[in-house]
Design a protein around this motif. Structure first.
Motif, PDB file in Angstrom:
ATOM      1  N   VAL A  57       0.846  -1.195   0.000  1.00 58.44           N
ATOM      2  CA  VAL A  57       0.000   0.000   0.000  1.00 58.44           C
ATOM      3  C   VAL A  57       0.883   1.247   0.000  1.00 58.44           C
ATOM      4  O   VAL A  57       1.924   1.280   0.657  1.00 58.44           O
ATOM      5  N   LYS A  59       2.017   4.445   1.286  1.00 54.50           N
ATOM      6  CA  LYS A  59       1.820   5.053   2.599  1.00 54.50           C
ATOM      7  C   LYS A  59       2.195   6.527   2.622  1.00 54.50           C
ATOM      8  O   LYS A  59       1.647   7.298   3.395  1.00 54.50           O
ATOM      9  N   TYR A 380      -9.978   2.633  -6.840  1.00 54.61           N
ATOM     10  CA  TYR A 380      -8.796   3.498  -6.907  1.00 54.61           C
ATOM     11  C   TYR A 380      -8.102   3.408  -8.268  1.00 54.61           C
ATOM     12  O   TYR A 380      -7.208   4.176  -8.564  1.00 54.61           O
ATOM     13  N   ILE A 386      -2.260   8.152  -1.642  1.00 55.21           N
ATOM     14  CA  ILE A 386      -1.933   7.550  -0.355  1.00 55.21           C
ATOM     15  C   ILE A 386      -3.040   6.598   0.079  1.00 55.21           C
ATOM     16  O   ILE A 386      -4.219   6.836  -0.198  1.00 55.21           O
ATOM     17  N   ASN A 387      -2.642   5.527   0.720  1.00 53.14           N
ATOM     18  CA  ASN A 387      -3.570   4.546   1.303  1.00 53.14           C
ATOM     19  C   ASN A 387      -4.289   3.675   0.302  1.00 53.14           C
ATOM     20  O   ASN A 387      -5.367   3.168   0.590  1.00 53.14           O
ATOM     21  N   GLN A 388      -3.755   3.548  -0.876  1.00 53.70           N
ATOM     22  CA  GLN A 388      -4.363   2.607  -1.810  1.00 53.70           C
ATOM     23  C   GLN A 388      -3.294   1.670  -2.364  1.00 53.70           C
ATOM     24  O   GLN A 388      -2.109   1.972  -2.311  1.00 53.70           O
TER      25      GLN A 388
ATOM     26  N   ASN B  54      -9.927  10.685   4.731  1.00 53.11           N
ATOM     27  CA  ASN B  54      -9.415   9.434   4.180  1.00 53.11           C
ATOM     28  C   ASN B  54      -8.732   8.541   5.193  1.00 53.11           C
ATOM     29  O   ASN B  54      -7.555   8.600   5.448  1.00 53.11           O
ATOM     30  N   ALA B  55      -9.545   7.732   5.805  1.00 53.60           N
ATOM     31  CA  ALA B  55      -9.113   6.607   6.611  1.00 53.60           C
ATOM     32  C   ALA B  55      -8.033   6.924   7.645  1.00 53.60           C
ATOM     33  O   ALA B  55      -8.012   8.015   8.223  1.00 53.60           O
ATOM     34  N   ASP B  56      -7.140   5.975   7.850  1.00 59.34           N
ATOM     35  CA  ASP B  56      -6.288   6.029   9.043  1.00 59.34           C
ATOM     36  C   ASP B  56      -5.217   7.109   9.001  1.00 59.34           C
ATOM     37  O   ASP B  56      -4.824   7.624  10.007  1.00 59.34           O
ATOM     38  N   ASN B  57      -4.756   7.449   7.816  1.00 63.31           N
ATOM     39  CA  ASN B  57      -3.673   8.424   7.745  1.00 63.31           C
ATOM     40  C   ASN B  57      -4.052   9.771   8.344  1.00 63.31           C
ATOM     41  O   ASN B  57      -3.217  10.440   8.913  1.00 63.31           O
ATOM     42  N   THR B  60      -3.605   9.857  12.035  1.00 64.62           N
ATOM     43  CA  THR B  60      -2.195   9.947  12.409  1.00 64.62           C
ATOM     44  C   THR B  60      -1.681  11.373  12.225  1.00 64.62           C
ATOM     45  O   THR B  60      -1.028  11.934  13.090  1.00 64.62           O
ATOM     46  N   ASP B 133      -6.915   3.982  14.959  1.00 67.59           N
ATOM     47  CA  ASP B 133      -6.048   2.982  14.339  1.00 67.59           C
ATOM     48  C   ASP B 133      -4.654   3.559  14.044  1.00 67.59           C
ATOM     49  O   ASP B 133      -4.020   3.227  13.059  1.00 67.59           O
TER      50      ASP B 133
END
Lengths: 593, 255
Positions: A57, A59, A380, A386-388, B54-57, B60, B133
């Protein structure tokens, strides 16, 4: 001071309890950093950035990533990273999806396949371990009229005779896993009438039903008039540019108002206009190692001549230019594996043609990435963010300036997994060149040949057709009698006899030292087709001869099998084809000279 | 030697005692304790956990920025508002007249600021780890905490300067009017790269931006500036405002 100690213990416990990322050690190759690469994320260009991929993924995307866990690093200097390409129009079966990924195409939008064949492939697309083939989305069965375009492939498919069947048709498709609805439409008074078409009312109802079920409706058209009617009927996308006329202001305006996208499939249009794939594709040393025999044969195969001339292609291109200038979203699609196209590799040709038609290289790249991402519901795919999952292609140079650089692929990743491209190696398994001599004279007790694997009956039943054939050895005369009927079923129906030079998989015979194929023949049909099959390809190269009712010796020049690789011949066939008819012919004294 | 040694020996207990009392005092004034703890926690819960784009990032990223927001709050409040109010009440003059060294006063307030910083950080870390998370290396969790705590010191200086210059009745308003817009403009509430270009440029002149970038650097999510530049900017702000505080203090003495 006891308080102080307690606080220290509490703080230590707190920080020990905070969660850490899972050990990334399980998939070592899916953790890496790319440095200083030009990034085209599907939409924008970032001149130089780093990317961190962890567990497959993406990051991080930013400059100067701190690689604190010592992931392996890839130097992206002078290279461009782009999303895995999306082919917005293909027909998927066999190993289409491996051929696609081998050329950096990681998503194919299938526009007609049988659900039982495509559905297992559709199910694999969300599995992140599915890293050795492209992802596929599918329309499953297309919507067409009885005997309309799409029925000629020999599959028993449901057809529509009126608007009342639309609701049921769409619901059935969705039940079978259709990701969108594909419709074939031709206006009643259009310039071409290649095959029957559903009515405008049926089209309108199909679109309505698709929208009720939240699915896109895309429509195959082949002329301007039909295009306008389809847009008015509310379709979401038009498939194929057309060669009867150039798109006019009215169409451009209609498409603008209704936000209709356009998949011009210039690659197959070129083939339809009898333009051979550009030498830059077939002869490109960068590419040629990654084209397998089946793809090569498909690329070289001529499209059935429907009356289009090479000059007609410019109309298709001008339409693209016109609609693109009007702000219509263009999607890159190939219609592979139709004759003249091949999975994966042809998308690079489509990009070249789109640039030739007037898109900038950057716009062409968007047509093969974010435009499909935005037009179709494909997650996607077609973007880098990011995150995909890290599904992306690294190429040498800058394709945003020079579209030919998309072919200079240096790495492909699917879901973060590096894909080892399949190289078609020069094959050394060819037996020594066959020298001149007789293949068969039919004077034995059985149908036998002097070399090779014998002669037997062949017909289109293997691919779903209904033609029949029977082969009989006439011992008294020492000839082979072939009779049967060419019946409707498969697009190119055939029946006749086949001589296998070899049946061992992956083997072929080298006929390159020979000039002609000679045989005696007579028959009650006027045209007999002689076809040559090559290793790794199901598509034959065809020559025809004229038969008469009396014995005649025919001499077929091997060089007349255009573009055939004579060093790799697997079979020769003599068949009745094209015309639906009963036939009878006899053949004797087959020899190579 | 004999003259100085007894004073140094007695200094530490003074610092400890004064700090303890000060922390206890602040803890017991709900207006301070609740607002400095509640706001970062509430904002982070809303924007970092519930409405993430958008989700976990996002969780953080915002953990670092709301952490920044969380630690500069107590620093500005404890000094800016605290000092101004005590000046207004005359308590500052009493303290000044007492034999307690002036440094104890400042150290006690720094202690308050740090104690509340740790409390805020622990709350945010717990929330992020449990509901957002957020997963970081042990070293990153610790480093983030340390960066945020040390990073609050320049804001103590800023607070002190404000507390010594402002009147007690206007101080809370002025401090808040500085604290909140400055936090927003520095990208503490929404990621800086979502701002238009001009706003991003403004952020470079604001101290919380530099602390946030240092915090984000720990988790590899900063915009890629130089560590020493951010550090230098914070140090410069700290020194300038400490100097301003000294000037304000001396001026007060003369008047």
């Amino acid at each position: 001071m006891r308080w102080g100690l307690l606080i220290v213990i509490l703080l230590t416990a707190f920080f020990t309890l905070l969660p850490e990322p899972e050990a990334a050690a399980q998939l070592p190759s899916q953790n890496f950093v790319i440095r200083n690469v030009r990034l085209f994320d599907g939409d924008k260009i970032h001149p130089s950035t780093d990317l961190l991929i962890e567990g497959g993924v993406i990051k991080l995307i930013k400059e100067k990533i701190n690689n604190r866990r010592n992931f392996s690093e890839i130097d992206g200097d002078g290279k461009t990273l782009m999303p895995g390409l999306v082919d917005a129009h293909a027909h998927v079966w066999g190993d289409a999806l491996t051929q696609a990924i081998n050329a950096g195409v990681t998503t194919e939008l299938d526009m007609f396949s049988m659900p039982q064949l495509i559905s297992p492939m559709q199910q694999q697309r969300d599995d992140n371990k599915n890293t050795a083939q492209a992802d596929v989305f599918s329309a499953t069965i297309l919507a067409t009229a009885p005997n309309g375009h799409g029925t000629e492939y020999g599959f028993d498919i449901p057809v529509l005779t009126g608007p009342t069947q639309a609701k049921d048709f769409v619901e059935q498709r969705i039940k079978q896993g259709a990701d969108y609805i594909k419709i074939v439409y031709d206006a009643p008074d259009s310039p071409y009438q290649f095959s029957p078409s559903i009515s405008l009312e049926t089209l309108t109802e199909l679109v309505k039903q698709a929208h009720i079920h939240n699915k896109l409706a895309v429509v195959h058209i082949d002329n301007l008039k039909s295009a306008k009617q389809a847009v008015r009927a509310g379709v979401d996308g038009l498939i194929h540019s057309f060669m009867d006329a150039v798109a006019d202001d009215e169409l451009a305006q209609l498409m603008q108002q209704n936000h209709v996208f356009f998949i011009p499939t210039l690659t197959v249009e070129a083939s339809l206009a009898q333009v051979m794939p550009d030498q830059s594709l077939l002869g490109d040393l960068v590419l040629v190692d990654y084209i397998n025999a089946e793809q090569m044969a498909s690329l070289k195969a001529p499209f059935m001549n429907l009356g289009f001339k090479p000059s007609d292609l410019s109309k298709a291109k001008q339409s693209v230019k016109k609609l693109h200038r009007a702000g219509i979203t263009i999607l890159a699609g190939t219609d592979a594996p139709n004759p003249g196209t091949a999975h994966g590799i042809s998308l690079h040709e489509e990009l070249r043609l789109l640039v030739e038609a007037g898109l900038t290289p950057l716009q062409a790249l968007k047509a093969a990435t974010s435009n499909s991402h935005n037009a179709f519901n494909i997650g996607y795919r077609g973007t880098i963010a990011i995150n995909q999952p890290a599904t992306m292609v690294l190429v040498d140079g800058d394709p945003t300036l020079d579209i030919m650089r998309t072919r200079h692929i240096t790495a492909i990743w699917k879901n973060g997994q590096w894909f080892e491209r399949v190289v078609t190696k020069p094959d050394n398994s060819v037996t020594p060149a066959i020298s001149a001599g007789l293949i068969a004279d039919f004077n034995q007790q059985t149908i036998s040949t002097f070399w090779g694997e014998g002669i037997e009956a062949t017909n289109d039943n293997v691919i779903g057709g209904h033609s029949t054939v029977s082969v009989l050895l006439n011992q008294s005369e020492g000839i082979l009698n072939v009779s049967g009927e060419v019946k409707k079923g498969f697009t190119y129906p055939w029946a006749g006899v086949q001589f296998f030079t070899t049946k061992k998989p992956g083997q072929a015979m080298d006929l390159s030292q020979l000039q002609t194929l000679e045989f005696r023949a007579k028959g009650n049909i006027s045209t007999l087709y002689v076809m040559l099959f090559q290793k790794g390809s199901y598509q034959p190269v065809v020559q025809s001869i004229t038969l008469s009712k009396d014995w005649q010796t025919h001499s077929v020049k091997l060089s007349g099998f255009t573009n055939a690789d004579l060093a790799n011949v697997t079979a020769l066939t003599w068949v009745a084809s094209q015309t639906l008819q009963t036939f009878e012919f006899a053949i004797d004294d087959i020899a190579l000279r | 030697m004999n003259a100085t040694q007894p004073t140094t020996v007695k200094l530490l207990p003074i610092y400890w005692l004064e700090s303890k009392m000060e922390v206890l005092k602040m803890w017991r004034s709900p207006g301070f304790a609740i607002s400095s703890l509640l706001f970062p926690v509430m904002f982070y819960t809303f924007f970092g956990l519930l409405f993430t784009m958008n989700a976990d990032n996002m969780s953080t990223y915002l953990l670092a920025t709301y952490g920044t927001f969380g630690v500069i709050g107590p620093a500005l409040m404890s000094f800016g508002v605290g000092v101004a109010v005590e000046r207004g009440q005359g308590w500052f003059d009493v303290k000044e007249a007492s034999p307690m060294p002036a440094s104890a006063y400042i150290i006690a307030r720094i202690a308050v600021s740090l104690v509340f910083s740790v409390a805020v950080i622990m709350c945010l870390f717990t929330l992020g780890a449990t509901f957002g998370d957020v997963k970081l290396l042990q070293s990153q969790w610790l480093l983030l905490c340390i960066v945020l705590m040390l990073g609050s010191l320049p804001f103590c200086a800023i607070g002190l300067a404000m507390g010594l210059s402002l009147k007690s009745n206007t101080a809370p308003a002025v401090v808040n009017l500085t604290y909140l817009p400055m936090s927003f403009l520095s990208g503490l509430w929404v990621p800086i790269n979502m701002f238009p270009e001009t706003m991003q440029n403004i952020a470079h002149f604001l101290p919380p931006f530099h602390l946030a970038q240092l915090a984000l650097k720990v988790i590899d999510m900063d915009i890629g500036g130089n560590v020493w530049l951010h550090f230098g900017a914070l140090l410069a702000y700290g020194l300038v405002f400490f100097a301003l505080a000294m000037m304000a203090y001396n001026k007060k003495d003369k008047s």
